[in-house]
Design a protein around this motif. Structure first.
Motif, PDB file in Angstrom:
ATOM      1  N   LYS A 220       8.016  -8.207  -9.933  1.00  0.00           N
ATOM      2  CA  LYS A 220       6.871  -8.520  -9.326  1.00  0.00           C
ATOM      3  C   LYS A 220       7.400  -8.287  -8.166  1.00  0.00           C
ATOM      4  CE  LYS A 220       2.932 -11.568  -8.912  1.00  0.00           C
ATOM      5  NZ  LYS A 220       2.219 -12.956  -8.817  1.00  0.00           N
ATOM      6  N   PRO A 221       6.966  -7.728  -7.219  1.00  0.00           N
ATOM      7  CA  PRO A 221       7.092  -7.891  -5.419  1.00  0.00           C
ATOM      8  C   PRO A 221       6.518  -8.909  -4.498  1.00  0.00           C
ATOM      9  CG  PRO A 221       6.139  -5.736  -6.660  1.00  0.00           C
ATOM     10  CD  PRO A 221       5.952  -6.486  -7.880  1.00  0.00           C
ATOM     11  N   GLY A 222       7.640  -9.328  -4.157  1.00  0.00           N
ATOM     12  CA  GLY A 222       7.682 -10.747  -3.415  1.00  0.00           C
ATOM     13  C   GLY A 222       8.178 -12.223  -4.231  1.00  0.00           C
ATOM     14  N   ASN A 223       8.898 -11.766  -5.260  1.00  0.00           N
ATOM     15  CA  ASN A 223       9.336 -12.868  -5.899  1.00  0.00           C
ATOM     16  C   ASN A 223      10.534 -13.355  -5.606  1.00  0.00           C
ATOM     17  OD1 ASN A 223       7.437 -13.395  -7.614  1.00  0.00           O
ATOM     18  ND2 ASN A 223       8.571 -12.622  -9.722  1.00  0.00           N
ATOM     19  N   ILE A 224      10.969 -12.545  -5.294  1.00  0.00           N
ATOM     20  CA  ILE A 224      12.081 -13.084  -4.138  1.00  0.00           C
ATOM     21  C   ILE A 224      12.277 -14.315  -3.186  1.00  0.00           C
ATOM     22  CG2 ILE A 224      14.731 -12.402  -2.558  1.00  0.00           C
ATOM     23  CD1 ILE A 224      14.611  -9.626  -4.136  1.00  0.00           C
ATOM     24  N   LEU A 225      11.084 -13.322  -2.191  1.00  0.00           N
ATOM     25  CA  LEU A 225      10.620 -14.428  -1.310  1.00  0.00           C
ATOM     26  C   LEU A 225       9.982 -15.915  -1.869  1.00  0.00           C
ATOM     27  CD1 LEU A 225       9.788 -15.737   1.958  1.00  0.00           C
ATOM     28  CD2 LEU A 225       7.885 -14.167   1.535  1.00  0.00           C
ATOM     29  N   THR A 226       9.602 -16.062  -3.230  1.00  0.00           N
ATOM     30  CA  THR A 226       8.615 -16.630  -3.255  1.00  0.00           C
ATOM     31  C   THR A 226       9.665 -18.569  -4.137  1.00  0.00           C
ATOM     32  OG1 THR A 226       7.032 -15.789  -4.036  1.00  0.00           O
ATOM     33  CG2 THR A 226       7.269 -17.771  -5.036  1.00  0.00           C
ATOM     34  N   ALA A 227      10.716 -17.651  -4.847  1.00  0.00           N
ATOM     35  CA  ALA A 227      12.401 -18.215  -5.273  1.00  0.00           C
ATOM     36  C   ALA A 227      13.179 -19.121  -4.128  1.00  0.00           C
ATOM     37  CB  ALA A 227      13.139 -17.087  -5.891  1.00  0.00           C
ATOM     38  N   ALA A 228      12.887 -18.216  -2.810  1.00  0.00           N
ATOM     39  CA  ALA A 228      14.492 -18.270  -1.573  1.00  0.00           C
ATOM     40  C   ALA A 228      12.763 -19.145  -0.881  1.00  0.00           C
ATOM     41  CB  ALA A 228      14.075 -16.731  -1.139  1.00  0.00           C
ATOM     42  N   LEU A 229      12.013 -19.518  -0.405  1.00  0.00           N
ATOM     43  CA  LEU A 229      11.378 -20.714  -0.560  1.00  0.00           C
ATOM     44  C   LEU A 229      11.085 -21.957  -1.371  1.00  0.00           C
ATOM     45  CD1 LEU A 229       8.722 -18.606   1.756  1.00  0.00           C
ATOM     46  CD2 LEU A 229      10.333 -19.265   2.443  1.00  0.00           C
ATOM     47  N   GLY A 230      11.901 -22.361  -2.379  1.00  0.00           N
ATOM     48  CA  GLY A 230      12.076 -22.878  -3.111  1.00  0.00           C
ATOM     49  C   GLY A 230      10.415 -23.604  -3.971  1.00  0.00           C
ATOM     50  N   LYS A 231       9.354 -22.271  -3.930  1.00  0.00           N
ATOM     51  CA  LYS A 231       8.141 -22.365  -4.406  1.00  0.00           C
ATOM     52  C   LYS A 231       8.758 -22.292  -6.724  1.00  0.00           C
ATOM     53  CE  LYS A 231       5.619 -20.430  -1.250  1.00  0.00           C
ATOM     54  NZ  LYS A 231       4.509 -20.124  -0.392  1.00  0.00           N
ATOM     55  N   ASP A 232       7.551 -22.805  -6.799  1.00  0.00           N
ATOM     56  CA  ASP A 232       7.282 -23.124  -8.551  1.00  0.00           C
ATOM     57  C   ASP A 232       7.350 -21.413  -8.882  1.00  0.00           C
ATOM     58  OD1 ASP A 232       7.258 -23.641 -10.737  1.00  0.00           O
ATOM     59  OD2 ASP A 232       5.353 -24.327 -10.671  1.00  0.00           O
ATOM     60  N   ILE A 233       8.364 -20.848  -9.545  1.00  0.00           N
ATOM     61  CA  ILE A 233       9.149 -19.654 -10.239  1.00  0.00           C
ATOM     62  C   ILE A 233      10.009 -19.776 -11.057  1.00  0.00           C
ATOM     63  CG2 ILE A 233      10.773 -18.790  -8.803  1.00  0.00           C
ATOM     64  CD1 ILE A 233       9.037 -16.419  -8.733  1.00  0.00           C
ATOM     65  N   GLY A 234       9.863 -19.165 -12.328  1.00  0.00           N
ATOM     66  CA  GLY A 234      10.757 -19.272 -13.109  1.00  0.00           C
ATOM     67  C   GLY A 234      10.916 -20.280 -13.451  1.00  0.00           C
ATOM     68  N   THR A 235      12.663 -20.550 -14.051  1.00  0.00           N
ATOM     69  CA  THR A 235      13.334 -22.159 -14.694  1.00  0.00           C
ATOM     70  C   THR A 235      14.477 -22.061 -14.124  1.00  0.00           C
ATOM     71  OG1 THR A 235      12.152 -20.672 -16.848  1.00  0.00           O
ATOM     72  CG2 THR A 235      14.410 -22.537 -16.681  1.00  0.00           C
ATOM     73  N   ILE A 236      13.966 -23.608 -13.410  1.00  0.00           N
ATOM     74  CA  ILE A 236      15.216 -24.226 -13.001  1.00  0.00           C
ATOM     75  C   ILE A 236      16.139 -24.742 -13.220  1.00  0.00           C
ATOM     76  CG2 ILE A 236      13.778 -26.249 -12.537  1.00  0.00           C
ATOM     77  CD1 ILE A 236      15.913 -25.609  -8.920  1.00  0.00           C
ATOM     78  N   VAL A 237      17.373 -24.881 -12.969  1.00  0.00           N
ATOM     79  CA  VAL A 237      18.550 -25.596 -13.807  1.00  0.00           C
ATOM     80  C   VAL A 237      19.480 -26.146 -13.044  1.00  0.00           C
ATOM     81  CG1 VAL A 237      20.916 -25.182 -15.102  1.00  0.00           C
ATOM     82  CG2 VAL A 237      18.420 -23.245 -15.954  1.00  0.00           C
ATOM     83  N   GLY A 238      19.139 -27.268 -12.863  1.00  0.00           N
ATOM     84  CA  GLY A 238      20.044 -28.584 -12.357  1.00  0.00           C
ATOM     85  C   GLY A 238      19.437 -28.684 -11.292  1.00  0.00           C
ATOM     86  N   GLY A 239      17.848 -28.614 -11.620  1.00  0.00           N
ATOM     87  CA  GLY A 239      18.014 -28.964  -9.994  1.00  0.00           C
ATOM     88  C   GLY A 239      17.005 -30.760 -10.290  1.00  0.00           C
TER      89      GLY A 239
END
Length: 242
Positions: A220-239
């Motif tokens: 999905k376009p824009g997902n890299i930026l969403t993840a880089a900004l620390g927004k809620d996306i996907g799965t986070i391991v160890g956060g």
């Protein structure tokens, strides 16, 4: 645009992500789209490093399974990552993003040697650093490279951009419609359950150095930026648990 919770990121791209729908080789249109997304991340004043895989060109394990010497097959895979890194660098430069390729295998005509302090200095100057040729050693995956380089450059997070997957599930959602997607996981859960976020060496390295891993879809376009900004996306391991 102001940065979010992270200041320095390592983006892990699989070779398959660069191949697009063709499944093999390098799709210039796809690479250009990824480069433009990385440009958006840079506009957020984040330090960006990228680790690229080589599975779109060659997989060392596949060669080894067919009788090839494992070390030789792995070195061939490292060379494939250099090709992908150069393609990404070219796309970044074309969209106005300064970048440097650093290779763990010395090939001075096409890339700088990997030097930790130089890599950090490049990022401080606003350049994207692309780490190629894995760790320079056989038997180590590019996932392990991402974990190792993240620890060395003191990155805040590893962003695992996955093709055809929007996070981590308890089973393969392509075969099990009832597969459960995890929002958060601990490193030890990934290891004990064999969830395949990264290989065990890479996961252990992240656990030892407390480097969180965000697994998300690159489709999905824009997902890299969403993840880089620390927004809620996907799965986070160890956060940090919310």
């Amino acid at each position: 645009m102001a940065a979010g919770k992270y200041k320095r990121i390592v983006l892990k791209l699989s070779g398959e992500a660069l191949a697009g729908n063709q499944g093999y080789g390098i799709d210039p249109v796809v690479v250009d789209a990824i480069a433009r997304e990385i440009k958006e991340v840079k506009a957020s004043q984040l330090d960006v490093a990228v680790v690229v895989g080589g599975g779109n060109i060659w997989r060392g394990l596949a060669g080894s399974a067919k009788g090839m010497d494992r070390a030789t097959a792995d070195y061939m895979g490292m060379l494939a990552t250099v090709m992908n890194a150069l393609a990404l660098q070219d796309a970044l430069e074309h969209c106005g993003v300064d970048s440097r390729v650093q290779s763990a295998i010395n090939m001075q005509q096409v890339a700088e040697p990997y030097i930790r302090r130089r890599a950090i200095r490049h990022m401080e100057k606003g350049r994207v650093v692309i780490f190629a040729a894995g760790t320079g050693n056989p038997y180590f995956s590019t996932d392990t490279t991402a974990a190792l380089r993240a620890a060395e450059i003191e990155a805040d997070v590893i962003l695992m951009a996955k093709k055809n997957a929007d996070g981590v599930y308890d089973s393969d959602p392509r075969h099990n419609p009832n597969a459960k997607k995890f929002k958060e996981l601990e490193y030890i859960e990934v290891l004990q359950r064999g969830l395949g976020v990264m290989d065990s060496t890479a996961t252990s390295l992240c656990m030892d150095n407390k480097i969180p891993i965000v697994v998300f879809s690159i489709d999905k376009p824009g997902n890299i930026l969403t993840a880089a900004l620390g927004k809620d996306i996907g799965t986070i391991v160890g956060g940090e648990k919310k």
